[in-house]
Scaffold this motif. Structure first.
Motif, PDB file in Angstrom:
ATOM      1  N   GLU A 100      34.931  44.043  48.946  1.00 18.24           N
ATOM      2  CA  GLU A 100      35.288  43.511  46.915  1.00 18.24           C
ATOM      3  C   GLU A 100      34.097  42.617  46.894  1.00 18.24           C
ATOM      4  O   GLU A 100      33.306  43.175  45.686  1.00 18.24           O
ATOM      5  N   LEU A 101      33.746  41.530  47.419  1.00 18.54           N
ATOM      6  CA  LEU A 101      33.192  41.060  46.771  1.00 18.54           C
ATOM      7  C   LEU A 101      31.323  41.777  46.868  1.00 18.54           C
ATOM      8  O   LEU A 101      30.531  42.188  45.560  1.00 18.54           O
ATOM      9  N   SER A 102      30.693  42.052  47.597  1.00 18.52           N
ATOM     10  CA  SER A 102      30.049  43.401  47.928  1.00 18.52           C
ATOM     11  C   SER A 102      30.183  44.498  47.070  1.00 18.52           C
ATOM     12  O   SER A 102      28.166  44.124  46.429  1.00 18.52           O
ATOM     13  N   ILE A 103      30.532  44.834  46.551  1.00 15.06           N
ATOM     14  CA  ILE A 103      30.899  45.674  45.691  1.00 15.06           C
ATOM     15  C   ILE A 103      30.703  44.997  44.083  1.00 15.06           C
ATOM     16  O   ILE A 103      29.499  45.358  44.170  1.00 15.06           O
ATOM     17  N   LEU A 104      31.051  44.461  43.922  1.00 12.74           N
ATOM     18  CA  LEU A 104      31.743  43.354  42.858  1.00 12.74           C
ATOM     19  C   LEU A 104      29.512  42.690  42.510  1.00 12.74           C
ATOM     20  O   LEU A 104      28.966  43.375  41.674  1.00 12.74           O
ATOM     21  N   SER A 105      29.216  41.982  43.497  1.00  7.89           N
ATOM     22  CA  SER A 105      27.385  42.015  43.585  1.00  7.89           C
ATOM     23  C   SER A 105      26.793  43.091  43.246  1.00  7.89           C
ATOM     24  O   SER A 105      25.830  42.996  42.693  1.00  7.89           O
ATOM     25  N   GLN A 179      39.341  36.387  38.101  1.00  2.00           N
ATOM     26  CA  GLN A 179      38.901  34.637  38.088  1.00  2.00           C
ATOM     27  C   GLN A 179      37.939  34.587  38.998  1.00  2.00           C
ATOM     28  O   GLN A 179      37.226  33.709  39.084  1.00  2.00           O
ATOM     29  N   THR A 180      38.547  34.451  40.169  1.00  4.88           N
ATOM     30  CA  THR A 180      38.075  34.153  41.503  1.00  4.88           C
ATOM     31  C   THR A 180      36.912  34.482  42.091  1.00  4.88           C
ATOM     32  O   THR A 180      35.920  33.920  43.107  1.00  4.88           O
ATOM     33  N   MET A 181      36.728  36.088  41.634  1.00  4.86           N
ATOM     34  CA  MET A 181      35.054  36.678  42.201  1.00  4.86           C
ATOM     35  C   MET A 181      33.853  36.819  40.915  1.00  4.86           C
ATOM     36  O   MET A 181      33.048  37.329  41.586  1.00  4.86           O
ATOM     37  N   ILE A 182      34.170  36.384  40.206  1.00  5.31           N
ATOM     38  CA  ILE A 182      33.348  36.210  38.918  1.00  5.31           C
ATOM     39  C   ILE A 182      32.441  35.667  39.889  1.00  5.31           C
ATOM     40  O   ILE A 182      31.058  35.992  39.767  1.00  5.31           O
ATOM     41  N   MET A 183      32.049  34.030  39.991  1.00  6.86           N
ATOM     42  CA  MET A 183      30.871  33.361  40.014  1.00  6.86           C
ATOM     43  C   MET A 183      30.476  33.744  41.828  1.00  6.86           C
ATOM     44  O   MET A 183      29.687  33.463  41.760  1.00  6.86           O
ATOM     45  N   PRO A 184      31.035  34.001  42.397  1.00  2.00           N
ATOM     46  CA  PRO A 184      30.735  34.331  43.833  1.00  2.00           C
ATOM     47  C   PRO A 184      30.073  35.948  44.079  1.00  2.00           C
ATOM     48  O   PRO A 184      28.728  35.863  44.614  1.00  2.00           O
ATOM     49  N   ALA A 185      30.119  37.025  43.187  1.00  2.00           N
ATOM     50  CA  ALA A 185      29.934  37.906  42.589  1.00  2.00           C
ATOM     51  C   ALA A 185      28.313  37.566  42.027  1.00  2.00           C
ATOM     52  O   ALA A 185      27.612  38.573  42.456  1.00  2.00           O
TER      53      ALA A 185
END
Length: 317
Positions: A100-105, A179-185
């Motif tokens: 999920e993090l990889s796709i969003l990034s 909300q938790t994934m926006i900044m890491p992405a």
């Protein structure tokens, strides 16, 4: 096409065996006796001898490697020393978070970099081109962990807009997950966007200088058609392969970003495993990362083969 993929797989197989040998060998060079660690504090000589026999620790190095490799080929990466869980189960548990993090990034990086590179190439040596190149250089130069800490300080501490860390599954709450994934992405995608921008801008400039582009302009083809249909389609061939390889690296685990934002993915798992000297988990993640990187290279080569007709004609001839 099938022959092309099979050839790439044949090349990848000895590479994977070589990587597996180095992964197992480097783990053996680390200090400490695995048998003593597995036996715990209240260890007895009988328990230590049992563990040595169970994990073939009394056998020569090459015999231990062959036992380990045989288990890996069957999908068994061993058992975690710390949690006594299957390493494969841990990988499957953490992998969806990293995916999920990889796709969003990657989505963030593509949506930002591709339009910027097109405009920068079309308006070469303009103020937009200069400023875009400066931002790309800054994006490549800033470390992810530093940008992550600055984002937490600004967005979470001072503004209080987003949570500073943690992870919520999208199946529990989609809004909290976003909300938790926006900044890491954003942090992970910034460096990717800079890399994609530099590659796509260079490819666009090269294509815009080609003879068929000048011919299209001489025929009076609309600029929008030239830039988006003719130039971009050819410029994206090397960019697509590069994006595929970058995505494979992301699947290996964004170590620093996941650690900074406490995202329970493969990156954080390997850091925790190294800290706890959980060697089977470290071996499993590194082996999985190598497999993902090689697999992404095969996908990139296949994409290049499909997008570039010259490569197909060369193979046929």
């Amino acid at each position: 096409m099938l022959k092309f993929i099979i050839n790439r797989i044949y090349i990848a197989i000895p590479t994977l065996f070589l990587i597996s040998f180095f992964i197992f060998g480097l783990q053996k060079l680390m200090p400490g006796d695995p048998a003593l660690m597995l036996a715990g504090e209240d260890r007895s000589p009988e328990a230590i001898n049992y563990i040595r026999e169970l994990y073939h620790l009394n056998e020569p190095f090459i015999v231990q490697y062959l036992y380990w490799l045989g288990d890996v080929l069957q999908g068994d990466f061993g058992t975690s020393i710390r949690s006594d869980e299957s390493v494969m189960d841990l990988l499957l548990l953490k992998l969806p978070v990293t995916i999920e993090l990889s796709i969003l990034s990657m989505l963030f990086a593509i949506l930002i970099s591709i339009p910027m590179s097109i405009i920068a190439a079309v308006k070469k040596n303009s103020g937009w081109d200069f400023s875009s190149s400066i931002f790309a250089l800054i994006g490549q130069s800033i470390p992810n962990f530093w940008l992550g800490f600055m984002m937490i300080l600004l967005v979470s501490v001072h503004w209080g807009i987003l949570p500073a860390s943690g992870y919520v599954s999208p199946f529990e709450s989609l809004s909290q997950n976003i909300q938790t994934m926006i900044m890491p992405a954003f942090v992970l995608g910034t460096g990717l966007a800079a890399t994609i921008f530099r590659h796509s801008r260079g490819a666009m400039l090269e294509v815009l200088a080609a003879d068929f582009i000048r011919t299209a302009r001489a025929k009076g083809v609309k600029r929008k058609t030239i830039y988006l249909k003719h130039a971009l389609r050819n410029a994206l061939i090397p960019v697509v392969t590069m994006i595929t390889i970058q995505f494979g690296e992301l699947l290996g685990g964004a170590v620093l970003t996941e650690q900074v934002f406490t995202i329970p993915g493969l990156g954080k798992l390997i850091v925790d495993s190294v800290y706890n000297r959980d060697f089977p988990v470290v071996q499993g993640i590194v082996m999985f990362s190598a497999l993902m990187f090689i697999f992404s290279n095969i996908i990139a080569d296949s994409a290049y083969y499909l997008l570039d007709p010259k490569l197909r004609h060369r193979e046929v001839s």
